[in-house]
Scaffold this motif. Sequence first.
Motif, PDB file in Angstrom:
ATOM      1  N   THR A   1      15.750  16.599 -53.963  1.00  0.00           N
ATOM      2  CA  THR A   1      14.763  16.125 -52.997  1.00  0.00           C
ATOM      3  C   THR A   1      14.145  14.863 -53.541  1.00  0.00           C
ATOM      4  O   THR A   1      14.510  14.362 -54.601  1.00  0.00           O
ATOM      5  CB  THR A   1      13.658  17.176 -52.776  1.00  0.00           C
ATOM      6  OG1 THR A   1      12.892  17.262 -53.973  1.00  0.00           O
ATOM      7  CG2 THR A   1      14.229  18.535 -52.436  1.00  0.00           C
TER       8      THR A   1
ATOM      9  N   GLY B   1      11.493  14.571 -54.979  1.00  0.00           N
ATOM     10  CA  GLY B   1      10.863  14.814 -56.265  1.00  0.00           C
ATOM     11  C   GLY B   1      11.831  14.837 -57.417  1.00  0.00           C
ATOM     12  O   GLY B   1      11.429  14.942 -58.564  1.00  0.00           O
TER      13      GLY B   1
ATOM     14  N   ARG C   1       7.615  19.201 -62.502  1.00  0.00           N
ATOM     15  CA  ARG C   1       7.695  18.056 -61.598  1.00  0.00           C
ATOM     16  C   ARG C   1       9.118  17.502 -61.517  1.00  0.00           C
ATOM     17  O   ARG C   1       9.455  16.791 -60.565  1.00  0.00           O
ATOM     18  CB  ARG C   1       6.738  16.958 -62.066  1.00  0.00           C
ATOM     19  CG  ARG C   1       5.269  17.253 -61.805  1.00  0.00           C
ATOM     20  CD  ARG C   1       4.400  16.059 -62.207  1.00  0.00           C
ATOM     21  NE  ARG C   1       3.018  16.260 -61.835  1.00  0.00           N
ATOM     22  CZ  ARG C   1       2.101  16.830 -62.607  1.00  0.00           C
ATOM     23  NH1 ARG C   1       2.445  17.258 -63.820  1.00  0.00           N
ATOM     24  NH2 ARG C   1       0.860  16.973 -62.203  1.00  0.00           N
TER      25      ARG C   1
ATOM     26  N   ASN D   1       9.131  19.822 -51.263  1.00  0.00           N
ATOM     27  CA  ASN D   1       8.056  19.522 -52.216  1.00  0.00           C
ATOM     28  C   ASN D   1       8.236  18.132 -52.800  1.00  0.00           C
ATOM     29  O   ASN D   1       9.261  17.857 -53.436  1.00  0.00           O
ATOM     30  CB  ASN D   1       8.037  20.543 -53.354  1.00  0.00           C
ATOM     31  CG  ASN D   1       7.524  21.901 -52.932  1.00  0.00           C
ATOM     32  OD1 ASN D   1       7.153  22.107 -51.778  1.00  0.00           O
ATOM     33  ND2 ASN D   1       7.499  22.833 -53.858  1.00  0.00           N
TER      34      ASN D   1
ATOM     35  N   ASN E   1       6.632  16.926 -55.283  1.00  0.00           N
ATOM     36  CA  ASN E   1       6.516  17.022 -56.737  1.00  0.00           C
ATOM     37  C   ASN E   1       7.310  18.191 -57.304  1.00  0.00           C
ATOM     38  O   ASN E   1       6.948  18.759 -58.338  1.00  0.00           O
ATOM     39  CB  ASN E   1       5.044  17.158 -57.134  1.00  0.00           C
ATOM     40  CG  ASN E   1       4.224  15.963 -56.707  1.00  0.00           C
ATOM     41  OD1 ASN E   1       4.483  14.837 -57.121  1.00  0.00           O
ATOM     42  ND2 ASN E   1       3.240  16.203 -55.849  1.00  0.00           N
TER      43      ASN E   1
ATOM     44  N   TRP F   1       6.413  21.938 -59.229  1.00  0.00           N
ATOM     45  CA  TRP F   1       4.983  21.820 -59.531  1.00  0.00           C
ATOM     46  C   TRP F   1       4.131  22.081 -58.303  1.00  0.00           C
ATOM     47  O   TRP F   1       3.028  22.649 -58.407  1.00  0.00           O
ATOM     48  CB  TRP F   1       4.679  20.441 -60.103  1.00  0.00           C
ATOM     49  CG  TRP F   1       3.260  20.262 -60.564  1.00  0.00           C
ATOM     50  CD1 TRP F   1       2.734  20.576 -61.779  1.00  0.00           C
ATOM     51  CD2 TRP F   1       2.179  19.710 -59.798  1.00  0.00           C
ATOM     52  NE1 TRP F   1       1.397  20.268 -61.830  1.00  0.00           N
ATOM     53  CE2 TRP F   1       1.024  19.728 -60.629  1.00  0.00           C
ATOM     54  CE3 TRP F   1       2.060  19.208 -58.501  1.00  0.00           C
ATOM     55  CZ2 TRP F   1      -0.214  19.263 -60.189  1.00  0.00           C
ATOM     56  CZ3 TRP F   1       0.823  18.742 -58.064  1.00  0.00           C
ATOM     57  CH2 TRP F   1      -0.292  18.767 -58.898  1.00  0.00           C
ATOM     58  N   ASP F   2       4.612  21.697 -57.134  1.00  0.00           N
ATOM     59  CA  ASP F   2       3.849  21.920 -55.906  1.00  0.00           C
ATOM     60  C   ASP F   2       3.749  23.393 -55.538  1.00  0.00           C
ATOM     61  O   ASP F   2       3.004  23.746 -54.604  1.00  0.00           O
ATOM     62  CB  ASP F   2       4.485  21.150 -54.735  1.00  0.00           C
ATOM     63  CG  ASP F   2       4.173  19.666 -54.784  1.00  0.00           C
ATOM     64  OD1 ASP F   2       3.212  19.288 -55.470  1.00  0.00           O
ATOM     65  OD2 ASP F   2       4.918  18.878 -54.155  1.00  0.00           O
ATOM     66  N   ASN F   3       4.471  24.263 -56.227  1.00  0.00           N
ATOM     67  CA  ASN F   3       4.372  25.703 -55.983  1.00  0.00           C
ATOM     68  C   ASN F   3       3.246  26.355 -56.776  1.00  0.00           C
ATOM     69  O   ASN F   3       3.057  27.568 -56.683  1.00  0.00           O
ATOM     70  CB  ASN F   3       5.700  26.398 -56.319  1.00  0.00           C
ATOM     71  CG  ASN F   3       6.803  26.041 -55.330  1.00  0.00           C
ATOM     72  OD1 ASN F   3       6.529  25.590 -54.221  1.00  0.00           O
ATOM     73  ND2 ASN F   3       8.047  26.221 -55.739  1.00  0.00           N
TER      74      ASN F   3
ATOM     75  N   ASN G   1       3.221  30.366 -56.031  1.00  0.00           N
ATOM     76  CA  ASN G   1       3.028  30.813 -54.654  1.00  0.00           C
ATOM     77  C   ASN G   1       4.137  31.729 -54.155  1.00  0.00           C
ATOM     78  O   ASN G   1       4.321  31.912 -52.952  1.00  0.00           O
ATOM     79  CB  ASN G   1       2.880  29.611 -53.714  1.00  0.00           C
ATOM     80  CG  ASN G   1       4.135  28.753 -53.671  1.00  0.00           C
ATOM     81  OD1 ASN G   1       5.140  29.053 -54.327  1.00  0.00           O
ATOM     82  ND2 ASN G   1       4.085  27.673 -52.895  1.00  0.00           N
TER      83      ASN G   1
ATOM     84  N   ARG H   1       4.467  31.279 -49.698  1.00  0.00           N
ATOM     85  CA  ARG H   1       5.850  30.918 -49.404  1.00  0.00           C
ATOM     86  C   ARG H   1       6.692  32.136 -49.024  1.00  0.00           C
ATOM     87  O   ARG H   1       7.545  32.070 -48.146  1.00  0.00           O
ATOM     88  CB  ARG H   1       6.473  30.204 -50.603  1.00  0.00           C
ATOM     89  CG  ARG H   1       7.887  29.716 -50.370  1.00  0.00           C
ATOM     90  CD  ARG H   1       8.357  28.853 -51.517  1.00  0.00           C
ATOM     91  NE  ARG H   1       7.547  27.647 -51.642  1.00  0.00           N
ATOM     92  CZ  ARG H   1       7.706  26.577 -50.872  1.00  0.00           C
ATOM     93  NH1 ARG H   1       8.619  26.566 -49.927  1.00  0.00           N
ATOM     94  NH2 ARG H   1       6.943  25.515 -51.043  1.00  0.00           N
TER      95      ARG H   1
END
Length: 590
Positions: free
Chosen positions: A24, A26, A120, A127, A129, A132-134, A277, A406
């Motif tokens: 992605t 990220g 990250r 995501n 990032n 890390w965004d989780n 998450n 999630r």
Amino acid sequence: MTERYGAVSRRTVLRGAAGASVITAGALLHPVGAGAEPARPGGPGAKVAIFGGGVAGLTAAHELAERGFDVTVYERRALGGKARSIAVAGTGRDGRPDLPGEHGFRFFPGFYHHIPDTMRRIPFAGNANGVWDNLVPAVEARFSRADADDTLIPMGRSGQPWANPEDFRQSVASVIATTMKMPMADAVHFANRLLVFNTSCDDRRLGQWEKLAWRDFIGADERSKEFRMLMSRTLTTLLVAAKDDHASARTIGTMGEQFLGNPLEIGNDGPMDRLLNGPTNQAWIDPWVAHLRGLGVRFETAELRALEMRDRRIAGATVRAAEGDRSVRADYFLLAVPVEVARRLWTPEILAVRPELAAMDNLVVNWMTGMQFYLRRPTDIARGHVAYVDSPWSLTSISQNQFWSRTRLPEFGDGSVQDCLSVDISDWQTPGILYGKPAIECTHDEIAREVWAQLRAHLEGRSAPQDSDLISWFLDTGVGWDAARGRNTNDDPLLINTVGSWQSRPDVHGGIENLFLAGDYVRTTIDLATMEGANEAARTAVNSLLDVSGSDAPRCRLFSLYRAPELEPLRRADIARYAAGEPNMFDIPA
């Protein structure tokens, strides 16, 4: 937050369709450089065998693969190690996956930097990032008492920067007295002890506080019962099953410096208390493994059995797989196995070259193991972690489903589970309240009943889950019942910090040219069995490997823990005081 190496760029080498399917925006946050480097003896393209697929092993594989090395990871059981999810076999129904179990709930303090930096760089669909965004914040912590009022502590920034030492002492004391409902005299005493530590120079921390137990450093025996229970016993138990009369003041003081000595979370990666998450494998481990496969890392199911020494080098390793024993050859060997496994590998030939490794026999392991209770209705215990202060087995818990935006728990098992109370058992040697036996001597059914009873004794009348709410439970599969001996075994003990143990911890590299150590038992800035320590150890080992190989690839980024800059002049002054045999300027009788 400062770095022990300057910020560097990284080249992400993507190989294989498996990696391409998960890339992605990220994924390319940390390019290493331009163009592929040709393989050369000892440099990129050299073969590295990594033994152990936990956080340390996966981190080392990640860093080496990004730098063009040919990496194979050998893991005996399951990738992710103690950090992995463990499926509760046979619980899935109608196309739903098995219920997720855990070795223990995950906890990502805001002062962690190595793990978030790696996260990250792990792509995750949607995501920016990556993984890390989780990470999501917990907004409070609850200290639950069996026969007293509970304490809810907001988890967030508080206070203001310190103007001077007295401001530090009064501000910390005020926070402790207010949030912990502790007598002000005790709060001031603890704040002063923290001030003593925070203004101690490095030489004093290692030469004096490393040799003193936390309980003795804070003078717990002379304080109130509340003080002994909260600031001595519970504080250390929460830190990976540490014991207040065994853990060094240096180690626990360093953690206190992060939690209490940095109220504005200056330099933190994020909020003080964070969780994933979703189940650990879904939110972190599986995407990580997929990304590493895309970088060309190979994974084999095999157990390291022996190392072969020749001419101050490791000539080969023997591994045991399903088809039997075989030999592994590589240019470099990186051990990311636990301490109790590593020290069994040291032969007289190895110790002749690295005699300091014999001191690893002094390192102590203990048990901290997870148990999950699956419930038919959501719990309302706390919006964060809970410490059961008076529980004989030193229990802590988290109610998972409130954080799992999630993936919801009803999407697992037979669909009836609405919440999961994930509990860590930190004391396996103290008798419980139901059977009068320590956890190590209880059958798994007795452990479940005992833990449930200790939880309810703390929460009765205060949002306690009811017996009718309980659907089932799961105990970490690493714990096995030995009926003949009438006690449990544990495949996954934890390294426990003890007074003076720093001297027994090895460096990542020594006299054996092509052998490197990575795990939470080597010397790291966080002197505890943690994911952060394992990640830092792996980065340090990779940097050492790059040095030995002559590689010109950028070194792994390393971070230092926060220290209040306002107190730095006092730490510098303490250098002379310690050298002269004088106490810290604030280390005076109460």
